[in-house]
Design an enzyme around this catalytic site. Structure first.
Site, PDB file in Angstrom:
ATOM      1  N   TYR A 105      -2.046  -5.105 -12.794  1.00 41.29           N
ATOM      2  CA  TYR A 105      -1.761  -5.614 -11.452  1.00 41.29           C
ATOM      3  C   TYR A 105      -1.233  -7.040 -11.555  1.00 41.29           C
ATOM      4  CZ  TYR A 105      -2.655  -7.280  -6.677  1.00 41.29           C
ATOM      5  OH  TYR A 105      -2.536  -7.815  -5.426  1.00 41.29           O
ATOM      6  N   HIS A 157      -1.996  10.474  -4.196  1.00 44.36           N
ATOM      7  CA  HIS A 157      -0.831  10.135  -5.027  1.00 44.36           C
ATOM      8  C   HIS A 157      -0.644  11.097  -6.200  1.00 44.36           C
ATOM      9  CE1 HIS A 157      -0.264   6.576  -2.686  1.00 44.36           C
ATOM     10  NE2 HIS A 157      -1.402   6.032  -3.065  1.00 44.36           N
ATOM     11  N   HIS A 217      -1.090   3.957   2.257  1.00 40.31           N
ATOM     12  CA  HIS A 217      -0.016   4.280   1.317  1.00 40.31           C
ATOM     13  C   HIS A 217       0.528   5.691   1.561  1.00 40.31           C
ATOM     14  CE1 HIS A 217      -2.603   1.232  -0.686  1.00 40.31           C
ATOM     15  NE2 HIS A 217      -1.430   0.711  -1.036  1.00 40.31           N
TER      16      HIS A 217
HETATM   17  C1  OKP Z   1      -4.135   4.147  -3.662  1.00 34.48           C
HETATM   18  B1  OKP Z   1      -4.471   4.688  -2.278  1.00 34.48           B
HETATM   19  C2  OKP Z   1      -0.909  -3.312  -4.553  1.00 34.48           C
HETATM   20  C3  OKP Z   1      -0.826  -2.634  -5.894  1.00 34.48           C
HETATM   21  C4  OKP Z   1      -0.598  -1.184  -5.725  1.00 34.48           C
HETATM   22  C5  OKP Z   1      -1.473   0.965  -6.314  1.00 34.48           C
HETATM   23  C6  OKP Z   1      -2.092   1.227  -5.003  1.00 34.48           C
HETATM   24  C7  OKP Z   1      -2.699   2.590  -4.969  1.00 34.48           C
HETATM   25  C8  OKP Z   1      -3.332   2.901  -3.635  1.00 34.48           C
HETATM   26  N1  OKP Z   1       0.172  -4.184  -4.272  1.00 34.48           N
HETATM   27  N2  OKP Z   1      -1.372  -0.414  -6.642  1.00 34.48           N
HETATM   28  O1  OKP Z   1      -3.378   5.167  -1.557  1.00 34.48           O
HETATM   29  O2  OKP Z   1      -5.215   3.804  -1.453  1.00 34.48           O
HETATM   30 ZN    ZN Z   2      -4.043   3.674   0.120  1.00 34.52          ZN
END
Ligand code: OKP
Ligand code: ZN
Length: 341
Positions: A19, A159, A197
């Site tokens: 990250y 995801h 997301h």
């Molecule tokens: C999983 B769920 C943030 C970093 C992104 C992946 C996020 C996954 C989210 N800028 N890293 O949909 O909550």
């Molecule tokens: Zn999310």
């Protein structure tokens, strides 16, 4: 509301997440499920059960079986290669490259990854199976004639694509729940994804299918993870034409805008003829979520549950995201209270 929870989520406790150019402590960590469970108990939810011991049968109908076999063995292969860190993909089949699965474990993990944010650890597969079991058990609570179940899934699933992990997800719990409802007699179901997301994995699973309507409300992928899917013009293909709907929204979106997208999604779910809703519930739409940019307040989550309930369909809710802040528990409890109101 029956709540399904497994202690085995704790088997996923990664040390690393790539990250902002660093390996940080993952946002998606065991405390999330513990805080949510505690808030549900506090709010008076008492019917809390462990999941049934399902295997991969239903998951193999929505995922590539070879992908599930990879998930089951990736950790032992990583260790056998002599690596001592957590398993992180760093090389990917992108444009104009072969889609053959490499024999080498570093190649194989890259083949099956859609992001490098999700380190695989000892126990991750077992936790993902336990999470999936919660979703299947929740679907079966509806199959038995009940209206509401909450699968406290962790790790999340939306995801995870047909043959892809990433975004903290391995097995698409909501997608598996939808398949289970179909396998036990439903003709048509909907997956309604309200996580911040885009549900890129769920869209992938059902994009060519006419028996599952998928709708996702999310941060515009021009500005937010998963970046490469989730635009409004993605509406399904083949038999799935018209059965996928995306609602990308800009930074700072408040409840009054977000809720009009929800109303549209619910109307389309009804028109589609869904007999049940799988609610992919992320509470990372909350105004103080550490990795998201919407502005929902805790009381908005009650309205959210009420609006979804007003569609009049049975609802199995599967936990997706929501990070960092203590309010994640309250916000989940509020959705579930709104559903039952
Ligand atoms: C999983 B769920 C943030 C970093 C992104 C992946 C996020 C996954 C989210 N800028 N890293 O949909 O909550
Ligand atoms: Zn999310």
């Amino acid at each position: 509301m029956r709540v399904i929870y497994s202690e085995d989520h704790k088997l996923r406790d990664a040390r690393t997440e790539l990250y902002a150019g660093q390996l940080v402590t993952p946002f998606e960590a065991p405390f999330r499920a513990e805080w949510i469970l505690a808030a549900l108990k506090e709010a008076g939810f008492r019917d809390i059960v462990a999941p049934d011991a399902h295997g991969q049968e239903t998951a193999r109908k929505v995922h590539d079986p070879a992908y599930l076999d990879f998930l089951a063995t990736v950790w032992e292969r990583w260790v056998a290669a002599g690596f001592t860190g957590e398993a992180i993909a760093n090389s990917f089949p992108v444009r104009r490259t072969s889609q053959r699965v490499p024999d080498n474990i570093v190649g194989a993990i890259g083949h099956y990854a859609n992001a490098a944010d999700t380190s695989i650890t000892k126990g991750s597969y077992e936790a993902a199976i336990a999470s999936m079991r919660c979703a299947v058990t929740g679907a079966d609570w509806l199959n038995a004639g009940n209206r509401f179940a909450f699968a406290l899934c962790r790790p999340p699933g939306h995801h995870a694509g047909i043959d892809l992990f990433g975004g903290y997800c391995f097995i698409n719990n909501s997608g598996v729940a939808a398949q289970r409802l179909l396998d036990r007699g439903a003709q048509k179901v909907a997956v309604l994804d309200v996580d911040f997301h885009h549900g890129n994995g769920t869209q992938d699973l059902f994009y060519h299918r006419g028996d599952v309507f998928t709708a996702s409300l999310h941060g515009d992928p021009m500005h937010a993870f998963p970046y490469f899917l989730g635009h409004a013009d993605e509406q399904g293909e083949g038999e799935g034409t018209g059965a996928n709907r995306n609602y990308p929204m800009p930074p700072h979106t408040p409840w009054h805008v977000w809720s009009s997208a929800l109303a549209d999604a619910l109307a389309r779910i009804k028109t589609f003829g869904a007999e049940a809703i799988v609610l992919a519930l992320g509470v990372d739409t909350f105004e103080r979520d550490p990795i998201s940019f919407f502005q929902l307040k805790s009381e908005d989550f009650i309205r959210m549950g009420e609006m979804i309930s007003a569609a009049g369909l049975p609802v199995v809710t599967c936990m997706e995201g929501g990070y960092g802040v203590p309010e994640i528990g309250l916000n989940v409890a509020n959705v579930l209270k709104g559903l039952e109101a």
